[in-house]
Design a protein around this motif. Structure first.
Motif: not given
Ligand code: EPU
Length: 342
Positions: A99, A103-104, A114, A117, A217, A220-221
């Motif tokens: 993970h 994130d990187y 994503e 994740s 992002r 991913s969230d």
């Protein structure tokens, strides 16, 4: 003269497997560079000693002490290494936390990983298991990887074809891959990114959040939120994610089951075969939330077996067998475990 290999003996693996099971390794080496593997090959004291490669320990069931030399992969590093056909090539060491690597890539402004994740484990384990979630598998974003062959001491690069990816499967899980130790993995991430919303639950979450053009992002969230809602955090409740693979059956077998169980959850595969939801099959057998000793079935997702505290690997194995027996009896379907049993 290189320094001696820092091999330890009689080491507890409890902190190194996400089930949190107690088992000891006869010998243990934290591998931080490929030169250590070369050195190991040349070390007469370890000639003929069996080896067991351990990544993040999120896909193993330790049922007993390990009478082998455990190679705990800890090779680090992540970098953008080039660009090819509109794809950015990003490489990470096998020991990188999965993970953390996702994130990187997001922090570099790169989408593509994503949907994967929050999957526990390491970068090196991702191709071995061809990890997948929410309509994406490692093979879809894979470029190549480097292995060290413990058999002949040769370092080489494998492409996707050579890795022979399948559903939670690859060459590394077969006889001709046993000597190969993954050192690093390179992913090919698109410059022109589009969200992958093939998986209905994720598409629904994007819609509910009101995102018409979500960023990597944001996707991913949402994946993180779905996983947190449905899956136990190994830091709190020991587990190895899905304990069984979703069984794949011929269309006729699926049709016969549907005639008896109209609610059966199934998804047709590109080759016409049908993937059945193992979680649904287990749930129907009444196992959700049930326990056998300290091993249990997670109350929110029947596909996940958990260590309710102090479970032994043998208890988890006994629970897995009981579930397999019931599913076979009721549906005539064999469930195959995802984790490697040691
Ligand atoms: N279901 C039930 N009862 C349950 C669990 C599931 O009826 O207790 C039904 C659900 O309602 C749903 C269907 O079964 O209709 C499938 O469930 P879900 O969408 O949760 O996905 P899954 O098939 O259980 C697979 C992967 C997961 C991955 C998710 C999301 C496998 C073995 N598992 O789970 O991967 O995160 O899809 O893509 O392929 C893993 O491999 O460790 C893993 C967590």
């Amino acid at each position: 003269m290189p320094a001696d290999l820092p091999i330890e003996h009689d080491v507890s693996l409890q902190a190194f497997n996400t089930f949190g099971l107690e088992a000891r390794a006869r010998h243990y080496l934290r591998v931080t560079s490929d030169t250590q593997l070369e050195q190991l090959r040349a070390d007469a004291a370890f000639e003929g000693v069996p080896r067991f490669v351990l990544g993040g320990g999120s896909n193993v069931l330790l049922t007993r002490d390990v009478e082998a030399l455990v190679l705990h992969m800890a090779i680090r590093g992540r970098e953008i290494v080039g660009e090819e056909n509109g794809k950015v090539l990003v490489r990470a060491g096998a020991g990188e936390h999965w993970h953390g690597f996702v994130d990187y890539t997001l922090a570099q402004g790169l989408g593509g990983l994503e949907n994967l994740s929050l999957i526990p484990g390491t970068v090196g384990a991702a191709p071995i298991q061809n990890i997948g979630a929410y309509g994406l598998e490692t093979k879809d974003v894979f470029h190549s990887l480097t292995v060290f062959d413990m058999g002949n001491g040769v370092r080489r690069t494998l492409n996707a074809g050579e890795c022979r990816f399948g559903y939670r499967d690859s060459v590394f899980k077969h006889a001709d891959g046993v000597n190969l130790v993954v050192l690093d993995v390179t992913f090919a991430l698109p410059r022109a990114w589009q969200p992958n919303l093939r998986y209905a639950e994720l598409a629904q979450a994007v819609e509910t959040a009101g995102f018409t053009a979500p960023t990597p992002r944001q996707v991913s969230d949402l994946v993180v939120a779905i996983r947190r809602r449905k899956l136990p955090d190994p830091a709190e409740i020991g587990n190895a994610g899905s304990f069984f693979k979703n069984p794949v059956v011929p269309p006729a077998a699926c049709a016969a089951l549907l005639a008896r169980f109209p609610q059966l959850v199934h998804h047709v595969q590109p080759d016409g075969s049908e993937k059945l939801a193992a979680g649904w099959l287990i749930d129907q057998c009444g196992w959700k939330g049930k326990s056998l000793g300290a091993a249990g079935v997670y109350p929110k997702q029947a596909l996940v077996l958990v260590n309710n505290g102090g479970a032994t690997g043998a208890e988890v194995q006994a629970l897995a067998h009981a579930i397999q027996r019931d599913v076979l009896e009721r549906f005539g379907v064999e469930l195959e475990p995802e984790p490697v049993f040691v």
